[in-house]
Design a protein around this motif. Structure first.
Motif, PDB file in Angstrom:
ATOM      1  N   MET A   1       0.852  -1.311  -0.127  1.00 54.94           N
ATOM      2  CA  MET A   1      -0.008   0.014   0.025  1.00 54.94           C
ATOM      3  C   MET A   1       1.062   1.363  -0.044  1.00 54.94           C
ATOM      4  O   MET A   1       1.995   1.444   0.921  1.00 54.94           O
ATOM      5  N   LYS A   2       0.640   2.018  -0.961  1.00 52.48           N
ATOM      6  CA  LYS A   2       1.236   3.559  -0.925  1.00 52.48           C
ATOM      7  C   LYS A   2       0.456   4.702  -1.203  1.00 52.48           C
ATOM      8  O   LYS A   2      -0.560   4.664  -1.841  1.00 52.48           O
ATOM      9  N   LEU A   3       0.683   5.532  -0.149  1.00 52.73           N
ATOM     10  CA  LEU A   3       0.229   7.084  -0.365  1.00 52.73           C
ATOM     11  C   LEU A   3       0.954   8.059  -1.263  1.00 52.73           C
ATOM     12  O   LEU A   3       1.891   8.165  -0.771  1.00 52.73           O
ATOM     13  N   TYR A   4       0.059   8.418  -2.316  1.00 48.76           N
ATOM     14  CA  TYR A   4       0.915   9.518  -3.088  1.00 48.76           C
ATOM     15  C   TYR A   4       0.250  10.810  -2.433  1.00 48.76           C
ATOM     16  O   TYR A   4      -0.987  10.781  -2.248  1.00 48.76           O
ATOM     17  N   LEU A  26       2.857   4.159   6.924  1.00 44.72           N
ATOM     18  CA  LEU A  26       2.502   4.003   5.657  1.00 44.72           C
ATOM     19  C   LEU A  26       3.589   4.544   4.558  1.00 44.72           C
ATOM     20  O   LEU A  26       4.319   5.706   4.975  1.00 44.72           O
ATOM     21  N   ALA A  27       3.761   3.554   3.437  1.00 43.45           N
ATOM     22  CA  ALA A  27       5.064   3.984   2.382  1.00 43.45           C
ATOM     23  C   ALA A  27       4.073   5.472   1.743  1.00 43.45           C
ATOM     24  O   ALA A  27       3.042   5.228   1.329  1.00 43.45           O
ATOM     25  N   THR A  28       5.174   6.245   1.580  1.00 44.53           N
ATOM     26  CA  THR A  28       4.513   7.401   0.663  1.00 44.53           C
ATOM     27  C   THR A  28       5.618   7.900  -0.345  1.00 44.53           C
ATOM     28  O   THR A  28       6.673   7.677  -0.359  1.00 44.53           O
ATOM     29  N   GLU A  29       4.811   8.599  -1.173  1.00 48.07           N
ATOM     30  CA  GLU A  29       5.568   9.342  -2.589  1.00 48.07           C
ATOM     31  C   GLU A  29       4.941  10.637  -2.643  1.00 48.07           C
ATOM     32  O   GLU A  29       3.842  10.715  -2.768  1.00 48.07           O
ATOM     33  N   THR A  30       5.949  11.619  -2.791  1.00 56.26           N
ATOM     34  CA  THR A  30       5.424  12.770  -2.814  1.00 56.26           C
ATOM     35  C   THR A  30       5.444  12.962  -4.250  1.00 56.26           C
ATOM     36  O   THR A  30       6.215  12.797  -5.241  1.00 56.26           O
ATOM     37  N   VAL A  31       4.236  13.572  -4.655  1.00 56.43           N
ATOM     38  CA  VAL A  31       3.703  14.179  -6.136  1.00 56.43           C
ATOM     39  C   VAL A  31       3.795  15.727  -5.986  1.00 56.43           C
ATOM     40  O   VAL A  31       3.076  16.270  -5.520  1.00 56.43           O
ATOM     41  N   ASP A  32       4.940  16.332  -6.485  1.00 58.63           N
ATOM     42  CA  ASP A  32       5.304  17.600  -6.136  1.00 58.63           C
ATOM     43  C   ASP A  32       4.304  18.572  -7.155  1.00 58.63           C
ATOM     44  O   ASP A  32       4.543  18.650  -8.431  1.00 58.63           O
ATOM     45  N   LEU A  33       3.398  19.053  -6.523  1.00 64.67           N
ATOM     46  CA  LEU A  33       2.166  19.755  -7.356  1.00 64.67           C
ATOM     47  C   LEU A  33       2.912  21.175  -7.857  1.00 64.67           C
ATOM     48  O   LEU A  33       2.430  21.708  -8.843  1.00 64.67           O
ATOM     49  N   ASP A  40       2.416  14.024 -14.909  1.00 67.93           N
ATOM     50  CA  ASP A  40       3.304  12.857 -15.338  1.00 67.93           C
ATOM     51  C   ASP A  40       2.435  11.771 -15.645  1.00 67.93           C
ATOM     52  O   ASP A  40       1.762  11.231 -14.826  1.00 67.93           O
ATOM     53  N   PRO A  41       3.011  11.062 -16.951  1.00 72.21           N
ATOM     54  CA  PRO A  41       2.195  10.011 -17.577  1.00 72.21           C
ATOM     55  C   PRO A  41       2.062   8.861 -16.250  1.00 72.21           C
ATOM     56  O   PRO A  41       1.142   8.175 -15.983  1.00 72.21           O
ATOM     57  N   ALA A  42       3.556   8.616 -15.556  1.00 73.71           N
ATOM     58  CA  ALA A  42       3.324   7.648 -14.395  1.00 73.71           C
ATOM     59  C   ALA A  42       2.454   7.853 -13.384  1.00 73.71           C
ATOM     60  O   ALA A  42       1.676   6.823 -12.940  1.00 73.71           O
ATOM     61  N   PHE A  43       2.091   9.172 -12.922  1.00 71.43           N
ATOM     62  CA  PHE A  43       1.117   9.286 -12.112  1.00 71.43           C
ATOM     63  C   PHE A  43      -0.352   9.206 -12.524  1.00 71.43           C
ATOM     64  O   PHE A  43      -1.213   8.677 -11.766  1.00 71.43           O
ATOM     65  N   LYS A  44      -0.346   9.805 -13.726  1.00 71.25           N
ATOM     66  CA  LYS A  44      -1.590   9.786 -14.337  1.00 71.25           C
ATOM     67  C   LYS A  44      -2.403   8.180 -14.605  1.00 71.25           C
ATOM     68  O   LYS A  44      -3.237   8.021 -14.336  1.00 71.25           O
ATOM     69  N   ALA A  45      -1.110   7.580 -14.738  1.00 75.29           N
ATOM     70  CA  ALA A  45      -1.531   6.062 -14.882  1.00 75.29           C
ATOM     71  C   ALA A  45      -2.082   5.452 -13.323  1.00 75.29           C
ATOM     72  O   ALA A  45      -3.032   4.368 -13.446  1.00 75.29           O
ATOM     73  N   ILE A  46      -1.723   6.179 -12.458  1.00 68.41           N
ATOM     74  CA  ILE A  46      -2.452   5.502 -11.000  1.00 68.41           C
ATOM     75  C   ILE A  46      -3.451   6.304 -10.716  1.00 68.41           C
ATOM     76  O   ILE A  46      -4.452   5.748 -10.385  1.00 68.41           O
ATOM     77  N   ASN A  47      -3.565   7.459 -11.030  1.00 63.84           N
ATOM     78  CA  ASN A  47      -4.823   8.510 -10.704  1.00 63.84           C
ATOM     79  C   ASN A  47      -5.078   9.374 -11.890  1.00 63.84           C
ATOM     80  O   ASN A  47      -4.736  10.371 -12.020  1.00 63.84           O
ATOM     81  N   PRO A  48      -6.014   8.778 -12.742  1.00 66.31           N
ATOM     82  CA  PRO A  48      -6.407   9.616 -14.105  1.00 66.31           C
ATOM     83  C   PRO A  48      -6.885  10.900 -13.845  1.00 66.31           C
ATOM     84  O   PRO A  48      -6.877  11.844 -14.431  1.00 66.31           O
ATOM     85  N   ARG A  49      -7.040  11.400 -12.452  1.00 66.72           N
ATOM     86  CA  ARG A  49      -7.790  12.500 -12.170  1.00 66.72           C
ATOM     87  C   ARG A  49      -6.683  13.530 -11.800  1.00 66.72           C
ATOM     88  O   ARG A  49      -7.205  14.649 -11.553  1.00 66.72           O
ATOM     89  N   THR A  51      -4.804  14.132  -9.180  1.00 70.08           N
ATOM     90  CA  THR A  51      -5.157  14.741  -8.047  1.00 70.08           C
ATOM     91  C   THR A  51      -4.352  13.878  -6.666  1.00 70.08           C
ATOM     92  O   THR A  51      -4.183  12.690  -6.822  1.00 70.08           O
ATOM     93  N   VAL A  52      -3.933  14.561  -5.714  1.00 68.32           N
ATOM     94  CA  VAL A  52      -3.674  13.804  -4.515  1.00 68.32           C
ATOM     95  C   VAL A  52      -4.366  14.088  -3.292  1.00 68.32           C
ATOM     96  O   VAL A  52      -4.958  15.435  -3.305  1.00 68.32           O
ATOM     97  N   PRO A  53      -4.549  13.331  -2.425  1.00 67.30           N
ATOM     98  CA  PRO A  53      -3.682  11.971  -2.121  1.00 67.30           C
ATOM     99  C   PRO A  53      -4.539  11.088  -3.012  1.00 67.30           C
ATOM    100  O   PRO A  53      -5.796  11.197  -3.480  1.00 67.30           O
ATOM    101  N   ALA A  54      -3.731  10.002  -2.913  1.00 67.50           N
ATOM    102  CA  ALA A  54      -4.097   8.761  -3.698  1.00 67.50           C
ATOM    103  C   ALA A  54      -3.486   7.669  -3.125  1.00 67.50           C
ATOM    104  O   ALA A  54      -2.373   7.686  -2.858  1.00 67.50           O
ATOM    105  N   LEU A  55      -4.499   6.788  -2.521  1.00 64.24           N
ATOM    106  CA  LEU A  55      -3.757   5.553  -2.010  1.00 64.24           C
ATOM    107  C   LEU A  55      -3.883   4.199  -2.892  1.00 64.24           C
ATOM    108  O   LEU A  55      -4.910   3.952  -3.103  1.00 64.24           O
TER     109      LEU A  55
END
Ligand SMILES: N[C@@H](CCC(=O)N[C@@H](CS)C(=O)NCC(=O)O)C(=O)O
Length: 206
Positions: A1-4, A26-33, A40-49, A51-55
């Protein structure tokens, strides 16, 4: 489980304070707004919306709304419940979280996102171009002022918004009051109960 996440932004902060209070590791990864990493396509593949947060759960399922994330984690880690324990508390806290998002955060977002270059053509989150409407700045300030008056009455004589213990409703109101600082509209002296509530919540949460 990872929190963006992006800790300083209000919606991630709602989850950040939830996780901190419960003591969840919780494992976390920063998505620098600030660098628009949410697109970024890599994050968009995780959350097409975009936005953060995304778990992201271990089976790949993604929860991309604060209320969903907190509900899920509160069930998974029942110690120090923040989303309520009785049917009534659960309903009241869900209602508060919804109300605070709509009446609190959205009013500030009206002001913040409809002026200046940072949110030019990004008046709403997501990767669709939405132009700014300058008239919403004035309306947003009025929304904030009305919100302060309403919340001042709500917290008068109360330590917590729901029942007699801390809940996500309190965390969300506290985050709303921090977000208003972004548009330099502080809680006025005509709202002493709200000022006092914020001060005691700061000691509890920070
Ligand atoms: N529905 C989401 C909203 C999340 C949201 O709007 N997050 C903001 C940060 S506070 C965001 O990611 N904004 C990205 C952008 O402005 O492009 C939730 O409730 O968590």
């Amino acid at each position: 489980m990872k929190l963006y996440t992006f800790e300083m932004a209000p919606n991630p902060r709602r989850v950040g304070l939830f996780v901190k209070h419960k003591g969840i590791d919780l494992a976390t990864e920063t998505v620098d707004l600030t660098t628009k990493a949410q697109f970024d396509p890599a994050f968009k593949a995780i959350n097409p919306r975009c936005t953060v947060p995304a778990l992201q759960l271990d089976d790949g399922t993604v929860l991309a709304d604060v209320i969903a994330i907190c509900t899920y984690l509160d069930s998974l880690y029942p110690d120090k419940p923040l989303m309520g324990t009785t049917p009534l508390e659960k309903a009241q806290i869900a209602g508060w979280c919804h109300r605070l998002y709509v009446e609190g955060l959205m009013g500030v977002a009206d002001v913040l996102r409809n002026t200046g270059d940072m949110f030019k053509d990004r008046a709403l989150p997501g990767d669709v171009l939405i132009e700014q409407i300058p008239a919403l700045v004035d309306r947003g300030m009025k929304r904030i002022d009305g919100f302060y008056q309403a919340m001042n009455q709500e917290v008068e004589g109360r330590e917590f918004l729901v029942g007699d213990s801390l809940s996500q409703a309190d965390i969300d109101l506290y985050v709303c009051l921090g977000f208003t600082q972004w548009v330099k509209r502080d809680v006025p002296d005509t709202c002493p109960a709200l000022q006092g509530w914020r001060a005691s919540m700061a000691e509890r949460l920070e």
